[in-house]
Design an enzyme around this catalytic site. Structure first.
Site, PDB file in Angstrom:
ATOM      1  N   LYS A   1      99.487  13.548 -17.902  1.00  0.00           N
ATOM      2  CA  LYS A   1      99.777  14.342 -19.090  1.00  0.00           C
ATOM      3  C   LYS A   1     101.247  14.184 -19.421  1.00  0.00           C
ATOM      4  O   LYS A   1     102.110  14.388 -18.571  1.00  0.00           O
ATOM      5  CB  LYS A   1      99.437  15.818 -18.844  1.00  0.00           C
ATOM      6  CG  LYS A   1      99.515  16.681 -20.088  1.00  0.00           C
ATOM      7  CD  LYS A   1      98.948  18.055 -19.813  1.00  0.00           C
ATOM      8  CE  LYS A   1      98.926  18.903 -21.078  1.00  0.00           C
ATOM      9  NZ  LYS A   1      98.345  20.241 -20.842  1.00  0.00           N
TER      10      LYS A   1
ATOM     11  N   MET B   1      99.446   7.449 -32.952  1.00  0.00           N
ATOM     12  CA  MET B   1     100.449   7.100 -31.928  1.00  0.00           C
ATOM     13  C   MET B   1     101.724   6.536 -32.544  1.00  0.00           C
ATOM     14  O   MET B   1     102.267   5.526 -32.081  1.00  0.00           O
ATOM     15  CB  MET B   1      99.850   6.099 -30.927  1.00  0.00           C
ATOM     16  CG  MET B   1      98.636   6.628 -30.202  1.00  0.00           C
ATOM     17  SD  MET B   1      97.812   5.380 -29.170  1.00  0.00           S
ATOM     18  CE  MET B   1      97.093   4.307 -30.425  1.00  0.00           C
TER      19      MET B   1
ATOM     20  N   ASP C   1      92.524  13.271 -19.264  1.00  0.00           N
ATOM     21  CA  ASP C   1      93.968  13.138 -19.447  1.00  0.00           C
ATOM     22  C   ASP C   1      94.475  14.226 -20.367  1.00  0.00           C
ATOM     23  O   ASP C   1      93.728  15.137 -20.752  1.00  0.00           O
ATOM     24  CB  ASP C   1      94.324  11.750 -19.984  1.00  0.00           C
ATOM     25  CG  ASP C   1      93.587  11.417 -21.271  1.00  0.00           C
ATOM     26  OD1 ASP C   1      93.430  12.322 -22.123  1.00  0.00           O
ATOM     27  OD2 ASP C   1      93.169  10.258 -21.433  1.00  0.00           O
TER      28      ASP C   1
END
Length: 504
Positions: A62, A177, A41
């Protein structure tokens, strides 16, 4: 070690590390080399796929470029290939055991009775600290570290994180994240008692050559990160006083060519000799060969030259490719390096001489400034009546041969390899150049200069040009381009030093 059985292949869940392809583990590289299929990824550097040249490569998404596959789709794709008896690698950014949803994939593999292996990788928190000069633990400032997700599972009725405990945590906090949720988690920490002026480092694309770092207070993080277009993922947030050590310990962003994007245009098999030291200096290196190297159309003249070596008095190699193609052919035909026992050996440049040493041969003659013209002037006074063989490419200057012939030598030129233009540039390279996103283009021969002109035209004027020699520079100038750096002497090391000097 897990092994496949008659019904199933095997799945390797491999930590791809934080981004720099050099940070992949040896085990990860080994298993990629065995793989039939690789799923990767956007967090896995596509350069890692070179370890699996014969495998099928499947990109599962992506950010900002293509649809991100759902986890169930990824699992289904893994199972299809594994149950067909193939060896499947799932490249996962960072470490598979840290915020990577590996447990879901393992559960599916166990239910399907598919064997697997988990290969650790360097997780982003540790890499971000090292590459930004921030020790996540320090004897004086932090004796513990906590890894926190800034993006919990959707649908939870309430956060599983104890923000009050995290606000009191006696060490470093690292948030993964957390770009789109920055307002939420920073306010949660502050509301739970964390001081608003707590120092924070935001590191984007850690270990990449375009790594970026922002230092701010905890209450300013959201302003720095949102909207996401301001400082795009992937971003790691390191929270705590250890971030203030970055001023003295930051090394990655202080490298001589950090932030510079450099296009290397050498033939594919030679590119890494220039690309690797540029990367070590912090450059973002793109590869676009302008020239392709291959065997000659007809080996007959080479074979004849090999047969006539006893009559040859000086054997001249003009390039490292000439050394390899000629001597490999000789070994195939004769099988013994001692067949090359009669002539003196001349090499135009230091890299050609180094390549000779790979065959346990030393150059008897080499000019000081590594040019064919200089070698011609060095040899000309004493070659009358001598038999000389020049090993060369299918194209290039005839100055060396004509000078020696004028001096009375019996000269035979032998084409040991083809040197041909690459017909088309990769679209991404052409786009980057036209958009002014490339800082330097390296030009290492006149043939390279001419084909770059054909491939890119005036777009080459959007960048700086680094030339290997005055002859190459002369070709570029005649085509209408300005030379910004020129190697002296004419070596790759000197070319890199010329770029560094200009970048200061």
């Amino acid at each position: 070690m897990p092994t496949s059985d008659r019904n199933h292949g095997i799945v390797y869940l491999i930590g791809a590390g934080p981004g720099d392809p050099g940070l992949l583990t040896l085990r990860g590289a080994e298993l990629l080399g065995r793989s039939d299929v690789v799923l990767y990824d956007g967090l896995s550097n596509a350069d890692l796929l070179r370890h699996a040249p014969s495998a099928k490569h499947i990109c599962v998404g992506k950010h900002g470029q293509q649809r991100i596959w759902r986890q169930d789709e990824i699992i289904a794709e893994i199972l299809i290939h594994a149950q067909n008896g193939l060896r499947v690698s799932r490249l996962k950014g960072g470490d598979p055991a840290v915020f990577a949803r590996t447990a879901e994939e393992v559960d599916a593999l166990r239910q399907a009775d598919v064997p697997f292996e988990i290969v650790p990788g360097i997780t982003a928190a540790l890499a971000a600290g090292s590459y930004a000069g921030i020790p996540v633990t320090d004897r004086k400032l932090a004796s513990a570290v906590a890894l926190i997700t800034g993006h919990e599972e959707p649908g939870k009725s309430e956060s599983a994180l104890d923000w009050e405990a995290l606000a009191r945590f006696p060490g470093t906090l690292v948030v993964y994240m957390g770009v789109t949720t920055a307002e939420s988690w920073t306010q949660s920490l502050i509301s739970a008692g964390k001081s608003p002026d707590t120092p924070v480092a935001l590191i984007r694309r850690c270990s990449h050559n375009d790594q970026q770092t922002i230092h701010c207070r905890l209450d300013k993080v959201a302003d720095s990160l949102t909207p996401a277009s301001k400082f795009r993922p992937p971003v790691i947030a390191i929270i705590g006083p250890v971030t203030e050590l970055a001023e003295s310990m930051n090394w990655a962003e202080h490298r001589a060519l950090f932030g510079q994007t450099i296009l290397v245009t050498r033939p594919a098999e030679q590119a890494e000799a220039l690309a690797s030291p540029l990367r070590d200096l912090g450059a973002h290196v793109l590869l676009q060969p302008a020239i392709a190297i291959g065997p000659p159309d007809d080996w007959g003249p080479v074979d004849q030259a090999i047969a006539d070596l006893n009559a040859c008095e000086i054997l001249i190699f003009c390039s490292r490719n000439g050394v390899r193609y000629f001597l490999d052919r000789m070994m195939d035909r004769v099988g013994d390096i001692r067949h090359l026992n009669a002539p003196d050996i001349a090499a135009v440049g230091s890299q050609t001489a180094e390549t000779l040493k790979e065959y346990y041969l030393n150059a008897d003659i080499m000019p000081d400034n590594f040019s064919a013209d200089s070698l011609a002037k060095l040899l000309a006074p004493g070659v009358e009546g001598m038999k000389i063989t020049i090993v060369r490419a299918s194209r290039g200057s005839d100055t060396l041969a004509s000078t020696l012939q004028s001096a009375g030598a019996d000269v035979t030129q032998v084409v040991a390899y083809n040197n041909v233009d690459v017909p088309q540039a990769a679209p991404k390279i052409a786009e980057a150049l036209s958009n002014g996103q490339i800082d330097w283009v390296t030009v290492t021969s006149s043939a390279t200069a001419e084909n770059l002109h054909r491939l890119f035209g005036d777009h080459l004027k959007t960048t700086k040009l680094a030339s290997l020699s005055p002859i190459t520079s002369q070709t570029l100038t005649s085509l209408g381009y300005q030379i910004d750096a020129e190697a002296d002497p004419y070596t790759m090391k000197a070319l890199i030093e010329a770029i560094q000097a200009d970048a200061k």
